[in-house]
Design an enzyme around this catalytic site. Structure first.
Site, PDB file in Angstrom:
ATOM      1  N   GLY A  21     -32.930 -34.986  25.631  1.00  0.00           N
ATOM      2  CA  GLY A  21     -33.500 -33.658  25.820  1.00  0.00           C
ATOM      3  C   GLY A  21     -32.762 -32.618  25.009  1.00  0.00           C
ATOM      4  O   GLY A  21     -31.711 -32.891  24.423  1.00  0.00           O
ATOM      5  N   GLY A  23     -31.845 -28.161  24.839  1.00  0.00           N
ATOM      6  CA  GLY A  23     -31.863 -26.840  25.443  1.00  0.00           C
ATOM      7  C   GLY A  23     -31.625 -25.800  24.381  1.00  0.00           C
ATOM      8  O   GLY A  23     -31.625 -26.096  23.181  1.00  0.00           O
ATOM      9  N   GLY A  24     -31.428 -24.575  24.817  1.00  0.00           N
ATOM     10  CA  GLY A  24     -31.237 -23.503  23.861  1.00  0.00           C
ATOM     11  C   GLY A  24     -29.953 -23.622  23.061  1.00  0.00           C
ATOM     12  O   GLY A  24     -29.860 -23.118  21.943  1.00  0.00           O
ATOM     13  N   MET A  25     -28.961 -24.319  23.617  1.00  0.00           N
ATOM     14  CA  MET A  25     -27.650 -24.377  22.988  1.00  0.00           C
ATOM     15  C   MET A  25     -27.342 -25.736  22.378  1.00  0.00           C
ATOM     16  O   MET A  25     -26.568 -25.834  21.438  1.00  0.00           O
ATOM     17  CB  MET A  25     -26.579 -24.023  24.026  1.00  0.00           C
ATOM     18  N   ALA A  26     -27.936 -26.794  22.912  1.00  0.00           N
ATOM     19  CA  ALA A  26     -27.514 -28.129  22.494  1.00  0.00           C
ATOM     20  C   ALA A  26     -28.606 -29.159  22.726  1.00  0.00           C
ATOM     21  O   ALA A  26     -29.575 -28.921  23.449  1.00  0.00           O
ATOM     22  CB  ALA A  26     -26.254 -28.534  23.262  1.00  0.00           C
ATOM     23  N   VAL A  28     -29.042 -33.335  23.924  1.00  0.00           N
ATOM     24  CA  VAL A  28     -28.334 -34.366  24.671  1.00  0.00           C
ATOM     25  C   VAL A  28     -28.889 -35.723  24.257  1.00  0.00           C
ATOM     26  O   VAL A  28     -30.109 -35.935  24.240  1.00  0.00           O
ATOM     27  CB  VAL A  28     -28.470 -34.168  26.190  1.00  0.00           C
ATOM     28  N   LYS A  43     -23.555 -34.511  24.397  1.00  0.00           N
ATOM     29  CA  LYS A  43     -24.160 -33.189  24.230  1.00  0.00           C
ATOM     30  C   LYS A  43     -23.681 -32.621  22.898  1.00  0.00           C
ATOM     31  O   LYS A  43     -22.483 -32.473  22.676  1.00  0.00           O
ATOM     32  CB  LYS A  43     -23.732 -32.287  25.395  1.00  0.00           C
ATOM     33  N   ASP A 134     -24.844 -21.053  36.805  1.00  0.00           N
ATOM     34  CA  ASP A 134     -26.161 -21.494  36.334  1.00  0.00           C
ATOM     35  C   ASP A 134     -26.666 -22.656  37.183  1.00  0.00           C
ATOM     36  O   ASP A 134     -27.145 -23.662  36.660  1.00  0.00           O
ATOM     37  CB  ASP A 134     -26.092 -21.889  34.857  1.00  0.00           C
TER      38      ASP A 134
END
Length: 279
Positions: A21, A23-26, A28, A43, A134
């Site tokens: 998957g 996300g906005g930063m990294a 995985v 990650k 978070d």
């Protein structure tokens, strides 16, 4: 070679098996650690990320490695390669709570177990001076054997570290953020307790505690409206469950339970109460 390519080698030892998957930063990736012969989740920070994001990413690894708890995803290693920074973590075989909730609400006894596990993880982090900031269904991992794990310390704040975000910058997912966090104020363990209550509400009902057409509208509702009553969407919920969740979602952090474990225990007791017949 793109790092998502199956078979590519990261950090000289982590062989990519598949993409899990992004996300906005990294991103995985599921990888095989060729040195220790085990599967790990790697990650990888996006290559074009700003320097402050990279510093936050590295700090996440340090915070994760400093915490050791059965309900926290373990951080094994950090590495760098030509593409950037890597965090090597425990691979949790299962699914995120966010995905499970797409199929509908969970049974109360399962929710009580999830909240107990996450609450225990948060109590451990809080005892070490770390506030997660978070807590949301996407960061709650449901292992196939029933154990729940909390992941992603990417925006966590350690009391003995300088914040890497600009003053007033809001990080996290708005629907699960406490009023003080949305306002850019001080985040404390009570901030995580609020978020855990919102997650529990959604897990029990299949609906978010609050909705808004825009992030601004949602933030305004969180900051100005009283906590929602779960019985409005789940009439069978006991008054005790409604009281526990409303208290944990109080606007004033001082009115919330004193620990995540206290919230978990109170909710478990309340969910054992006989269901109320709908009127």
């Amino acid at each position: 070679m793109p790092v998502h390519t199956q078979g590519s080698l990261l950090g000289g030892r982590y062989r990519v098996l598949r993409h899990l998957g992004s996300g906005g930063m990294a991103s995985v990736l599921l990888c095989h650690d060729e040195r220790l012969d085990r599967e790990v989740a790697v990650k990888r920070l996006h290559a074009d990320s700003p320097d402050d994001v990279e510093r936050r990413f590295v700090r996440e690894a340090k915070l994760g490695a400093s915490l050791n708890h059965p309900n926290l995803v373990s951080v094994f290693d950090t590495a760098t390669d030509d593409e950037g920074v890597l965090i090597v973590m425990e691979y949790v075989e299962g699914e995120a709570l966010a995905r499970a909730l797409k199929r509908g609400p969970l049974p109360p006894e399962r929710v009580a177990s999830i909240v107990r596990d996450v609450g225990s993880a948060l109590d451990h982090a809080h005892a070490q001076g770390v506030v997660h900031r978070d807590v949301k269904p996407g960061n709650v991992l449901l292992r196939r054997d029933g154990v729940t794990k909390l992941v992603d310390l990417g925006i966590a704040t350690a009391q003995d570290h300088t914040r890497l975000t600009h003053s007033g910058m809001v990080l996290g997912t708005a629907a699960y953020m406490a009023p003080e966090q949305l306002e850019g104020g001080e985040t404390t363990p009570a901030t995580d307790i609020y978020a855990l209550a919102v997650v529990a509400y959604e897990a029990l009902t299949g609906k978010r505690a609050r909705e808004g057409r825009t992030p601004l509208e949602l933030a305004h509702r969180i900051a100005t409206e009283p906590p929602p009553d779960i019985r409005d969407v789940m009439p069978s919920a006991s008054p005790q469950a409604a009281e526990v969740l409303a208290r944990a979602m109080a606007r004033d952090p001082g009115e919330r339970p004193g620990s995540a474990g206290e919230l978990a225990r109170g909710l478990a007791r309340a969910l054992e109460e006989p269901p109320t017949a709908p009127t």
